[in-house]
Design an enzyme around this catalytic site. Structure first.
Site, PDB file in Angstrom:
ATOM      1  CE1 TYR A   3     -20.413 -58.019  -2.315  1.00  0.00           C
ATOM      2  CE2 TYR A   3     -18.306 -58.678  -1.055  1.00  0.00           C
ATOM      3  CZ  TYR A   3     -19.390 -58.897  -1.924  1.00  0.00           C
ATOM      4  OH  TYR A   3     -19.479 -59.955  -2.666  1.00  0.00           O
ATOM      5  CB  CYS A  38     -20.267 -62.855  -4.866  1.00  0.00           C
ATOM      6  SG  CYS A  38     -18.769 -63.477  -5.221  1.00  0.00           S
ATOM      7  CB  VAL A  89     -24.336 -68.607  -6.189  1.00  0.00           C
ATOM      8  CG1 VAL A  89     -24.934 -68.880  -4.863  1.00  0.00           C
ATOM      9  CG2 VAL A  89     -25.089 -67.238  -6.709  1.00  0.00           C
ATOM     10  CG  ASP A  90     -19.016 -71.527  -2.648  1.00  0.00           C
ATOM     11  OD1 ASP A  90     -19.537 -72.386  -2.573  1.00  0.00           O
ATOM     12  OD2 ASP A  90     -17.855 -71.480  -1.887  1.00  0.00           O
ATOM     13  NE  ARG A 144     -19.273 -60.918  -9.298  1.00  0.00           N
ATOM     14  CZ  ARG A 144     -18.394 -61.744  -9.337  1.00  0.00           C
ATOM     15  NH1 ARG A 144     -18.329 -62.663 -10.525  1.00  0.00           N
ATOM     16  NH2 ARG A 144     -17.524 -61.755  -8.605  1.00  0.00           N
ATOM     17  CG  LEU A 197     -22.826 -77.577  -5.699  1.00  0.00           C
ATOM     18  CD1 LEU A 197     -23.476 -78.898  -5.914  1.00  0.00           C
ATOM     19  CD2 LEU A 197     -22.529 -77.321  -4.205  1.00  0.00           C
ATOM     20  CD1 TRP A 256     -15.274 -61.193   4.698  1.00  0.00           C
ATOM     21  CD2 TRP A 256     -14.111 -60.805   2.729  1.00  0.00           C
ATOM     22  NE1 TRP A 256     -16.076 -60.891   3.798  1.00  0.00           N
ATOM     23  CE2 TRP A 256     -15.416 -60.596   2.490  1.00  0.00           C
ATOM     24  CE3 TRP A 256     -13.462 -60.829   1.480  1.00  0.00           C
ATOM     25  CZ2 TRP A 256     -16.096 -60.303   1.147  1.00  0.00           C
ATOM     26  CZ3 TRP A 256     -13.792 -60.422   0.375  1.00  0.00           C
ATOM     27  CH2 TRP A 256     -15.128 -60.288   0.173  1.00  0.00           C
ATOM     28  NE  ARG A 274     -12.110 -65.709  -9.451  1.00  0.00           N
ATOM     29  CZ  ARG A 274     -11.898 -66.140  -8.262  1.00  0.00           C
ATOM     30  NH1 ARG A 274     -10.732 -66.119  -7.814  1.00  0.00           N
ATOM     31  NH2 ARG A 274     -12.959 -66.477  -7.455  1.00  0.00           N
ATOM     32  CB  ALA A 308     -12.535 -72.060  -4.765  1.00  0.00           C
ATOM     33  NE  ARG A 324     -36.409 -43.190 -10.824  1.00  0.00           N
ATOM     34  CZ  ARG A 324     -36.358 -42.032 -11.444  1.00  0.00           C
ATOM     35  NH1 ARG A 324     -35.550 -40.962 -10.814  1.00  0.00           N
ATOM     36  NH2 ARG A 324     -36.953 -41.955 -12.612  1.00  0.00           N
TER      37      ARG A 324
END
Length: 298
Positions: free
Chosen positions: A127, A179, A202-203, A200, A242, A85, A25, A297, A160
């Site tokens: 988040y 992420c 991972v850098d 989901r 990576l 951020w 992306r 990135a 749960r």
């Protein structure tokens, strides 16, 4: 006994040697594998703060504390000198205004100008919004963290005990969809708190080391609030990658030998989950190799 950091180094090597190379992306491109797991035992006080490069653990803990406030604006982060951020709202500002403003100037305006921060510093329903103020279809907000603390105290055998951030209805309005998506908790019969974190995307070079620290800090806080002992942190990655401009840095890190993991502890008992501050965290005996610089990135 094999040093636990080798699990992370093995992932770096696996991605470098066997990763599938694709355009992603961001346009930077990645080399990735799908599906990975590492486990860190926190029961003896050790913290998963990598030693083969310096990890700025206070930044990671400050980010986690910011998530717990339910906040979505970067102004409080910048006032704590947390700049991880800034790239996403800065890119949006440049795109929408056409002004080629520098990052430092943009951040300074966010810090000093509340109106500017309100317009350009907000990341959307990321988040903290989902963790603390998930909006149900009836308009009622759900505090997933408060409910988790209640369950840890009252129903520790439950399967749960989890929270997550992938709110399908609001993903499109987020500067960056979550992420680290799902945190599930488990209490053993002898009173230890375990966490399984599913991430989901991972850098691996820049992101994962921060995520390990943040998840460990949260586990310590939750354990204290529920009168439990820290147990195991289990981290599961989906697309583990990576970026192509991180490959040399990864090779550099792989050439270093891990040093003893530091310890992390809470220096006081907070009144509730919202009462923790960065000063409550103490890290001892952290003697890492030098830091390794790399571009984010966006």
């Amino acid at each position: 006994m094999r040093h636990p950091e080798h699990q992370y180094l093995d992932l770096l090597a696996q991605v470098l040697d066997k990763g599938d190379e694709r355009v992603d992306r961001t346009g930077v491109g990645t080399r990735s594998i799908f599906g990975a797991m590492v486990r860190f035992d926190l029961s003896d006080g050790a913290a998963p703060i990598l030693t083969t490069k310096r990890v700025f653990w206070k930044t990671a803990v400050k980010e986690m504390l910011w998530f717990l406030t339910g906040g979505t604006n970067i102004q409080p982060l910048l006032r704590e000198n947390v700049r991880i951020w800034s790239d996403w709202p800065l890119a949006a500002y440049r795109r929408e205004t056409g002004e080629d403003i520098g990052q430092l100037e943009f951040e300074q305006r966010i810090v000093e100008d509340d109106a500017f921060a309100a317009r350009w510093g907000d990341l959307g329903p990321v988040y903290g919004k989902q963790w603390r103020r998930w909006l149900g279809p009836d308009g009622r907000e759900h505090d997933q963290i408060a409910e988790l603390v209640r369950m840890l105290r009252e129903t520790p055998a439950s399967r749960r005990m989890l929270f997550h951030g992938w709110n399908v209805a609001e993903v499109g309005a987020m500067a960056l969809p979550p992420c680290h998506m799902v945190y599930q908790y488990h209490v053993t019969s002898d009173g230890k708190l375990n966490c399984l974190l599913f991430q989901r995307s991972v850098d691996l070079l820049l992101g994962a080391p921060f995520n390990f620290v943040g998840a460990a800090a949260l586990l310590l806080m939750l354990a204290q609030q529920a009168d439990l002992a820290p147990g195991e942190l289990v981290w599961v990655g989906g697309d583990v990658h990576l970026y192509l401009n991180h490959l040399e840095q990864a090779r550099l890190q792989l050439g270093r030998e891990p040093r003893p993991l530091p310890g992390m502890r809470l220096t006081r008992r907070a009144a509730d989950i919202d009462d923790y501050r960065i000063e409550d965290f103490e890290v001892a005996d952290y003697a890492p190799h030098a830091s390794i610089s790399a571009e984010v990135a966006v």
